[in-house]
Design a protein around this motif. Structure first.
Motif, PDB file in Angstrom:
ATOM      1  N   LEU A 158       0.827  -1.207   0.000  1.00  0.00           N
ATOM      2  CA  LEU A 158       0.000   0.000   0.000  1.00  0.00           C
ATOM      3  C   LEU A 158       0.862   1.258   0.000  1.00  0.00           C
ATOM      4  O   LEU A 158       0.550   2.249  -0.682  1.00  0.00           O
ATOM      5  N   LEU A 159       1.960   1.238   0.753  1.00  0.00           N
ATOM      6  CA  LEU A 159       2.881   2.382   0.752  1.00  0.00           C
ATOM      7  C   LEU A 159       3.486   2.596  -0.633  1.00  0.00           C
ATOM      8  O   LEU A 159       3.606   3.736  -1.101  1.00  0.00           O
ATOM      9  N   ALA A 160       3.870   1.492  -1.271  1.00  0.00           N
ATOM     10  CA  ALA A 160       4.439   1.598  -2.617  1.00  0.00           C
ATOM     11  C   ALA A 160       3.410   2.139  -3.599  1.00  0.00           C
ATOM     12  O   ALA A 160       3.735   2.970  -4.469  1.00  0.00           O
ATOM     13  N   LEU A 161       2.180   1.687  -3.474  1.00  0.00           N
ATOM     14  CA  LEU A 161       1.112   2.165  -4.350  1.00  0.00           C
ATOM     15  C   LEU A 161       0.891   3.660  -4.153  1.00  0.00           C
ATOM     16  O   LEU A 161       0.742   4.416  -5.131  1.00  0.00           O
ATOM     17  N   ALA A 162       0.879   4.087  -2.887  1.00  0.00           N
ATOM     18  CA  ALA A 162       0.696   5.517  -2.608  1.00  0.00           C
ATOM     19  C   ALA A 162       1.832   6.331  -3.228  1.00  0.00           C
ATOM     20  O   ALA A 162       1.591   7.403  -3.808  1.00  0.00           O
TER      21      ALA A 162
END
Length: 405
Positions: free
Chosen positions: A45-49
């Protein structure tokens, strides 16, 4: 009972964790659980953000990251229902976890556990999404920072007057990382103070803030394996008649050292710089300051994830103090000796320094507390340093006797 992300990484593991909750319930216990997001969900999720936005809005980042734990809790609750017990999952806000308004690093102000207690009285297993809460100041969802699933579990235990089991893929706390020292042994018990120093120095079994909260509220923690019924490590206020001089060798490979040179040497300058760093919510570890020809030189270490915030804080200080040189070194790591017994045993530092000197390892920075000595050394030398210190202090000997808990 808290289960880490690797414990619920796939449907089979989720069903296994559900079985652990059911077994505890059928032993006659009231069971409250929290589970982390599945596997590497939070990292994904952090990478997606980051792919969507180079600087994600903190409020929206909390909205995004809080979903991982909610998904995991709901899935475990479904699996528990299939095993014949009734379960209910709650978000942090539904469970009454109230925080301040600091997005991505919120602190718990209180837990209003009325809804949890009501569900327990109804015979249900209660699952609470960890790592998150709700700010009444802004009426927003907040997250508590990385590793805060442990913090949620300990905070719930403190609120409910319970003991706390932290389940992960390791069977307890060891005298060193078994991946580096195959002969490292599991410790049957560790004091709160020792565990605090271990967590702050790189041991990853328990999150630092969870241990601090446990000590402050007298919550007993049992760190144990998800996949075994064997006893793990108890973290309590237990102290034996004669504590071990050294309990563990810990290490960290995620420290970054900032060196500031040419700082004005006048009262209040250091305080101003570290005020700015503190306002950025950065935890500083080792600090060294020297004065040369009327100008100060200061070095300090911070966790790698705080580098960007530290740079911003330093830039803010430069705006007021004038330009000074800033150097960042990400090639160092930290090796530490932890032991409550070193308070009353001289010579620990000498043995540590001699052991590292025999390996021709340079000590870049040193910090101490009454029960810890830490050295910053070249990151590539950490494995051999850990092995040598583990041997020098004979930590592969017979385990300590089991305490009565």
């Amino acid at each position: 009972m808290k289960f880490g992300g690797s414990s619920v990484a796939d449907p089979d593991k989720i069903r296994h964790v559900a079985q652990r909750f059911v077994e505890a319930k059928r032993r006659g216990l009231n069971v409250v659980g929290t589970v982390s997001a599945m596997g590497k969900t939070t990292d994904q999720l952090l990478a997606l953000a980051s792919d969507v936005s180079p600087t994600p809005n903190p409020r929206e980042l909390d909205m995004l990251l809080s979903t991982g734990e909610r998904i995991a809790c709901a899935l475990v609750a479904m699996a528990i229902d299939d095993l014949g017990e009734e379960a209910v999952s709650y978000t942090g806000s539904q469970a009454g976890i109230l925080t301040d308004s600091a997005h991505t690093r919120a602190k718990i102000r209180e837990i209003r556990g009325d809804r949890i207690r009501t569900s327990l009285e109804q015979g249900k297993i209660v699952l609470v999404a960890g790592f998150q809460g709700f700010s009444r100041d802004t009426m927003d969802i907040t997250t508590l920072g990385r590793g805060a699933g442990d913090l949620t579990a300990v905070a719930l235990a403190a609120t409910l007057g319970a003991a706390c089991e932290i389940h992960s893929d390791v069977p307890g706390v060891f005298t060193a990382d078994p991946r580096i020292v195959p002969g490292a042994r599991k410790l049957p018990f560790v004091s709160y103070d020792e565990m605090l120093e271990m967590a702050a120095s790189g041991a990853k079994v328990l999150a630092l803030r969870s241990v601090e909260l446990a000590r402050n509220h007298g919550v007993r923690i049992h760190a144990r394996s998800t996949f075994s019924d064997e006893e793990g490590t108890w973290v309590t206020d237990y102290e034996g008649m004669e504590q071990a001089i050294i309990s563990a060798v810990t290490h960290s490979e995620t420290d970054v050292v900032f060196t500031l040179t040419g700082i004005p040497d006048r009262p209040g300058v250091a305080a101003m710089i570290f005020d700015r760093v503190a306002q950025a919510q950065v935890n500083v570890d080792t600090i060294i300051q020297n004065v040369v020809h009327g100008r100060a030189e200061m070095s300090f270490s911070v966790p790698a994830e705080d580098v960007a915030a530290t740079n911003e804080a330093i830039s803010s200080a430069q705006a007021d103090l004038g330009v000074f040189a800033v150097e960042m070194n990400d090639r160092l790591g930290k090796v530490s000796l932890i032991g409550a017994g070193m308070r009353s045993h001289p010579g620990v530092a000498a043995t540590m320094f001699r052991t590292l000197a025999e390996l021709e390892i340079n000590l870049e920075m040193i910090s101490t507390s009454p029960i810890k000595i830490s050295c910053m050394i070249g990151r590539d030398r950490i494995p051999e340093a850990v092995r040598a210190l583990h041997e020098a202090f004979a930590l592969e000997g017979e385990p300590q006797p089991e305490p009565t808990i």
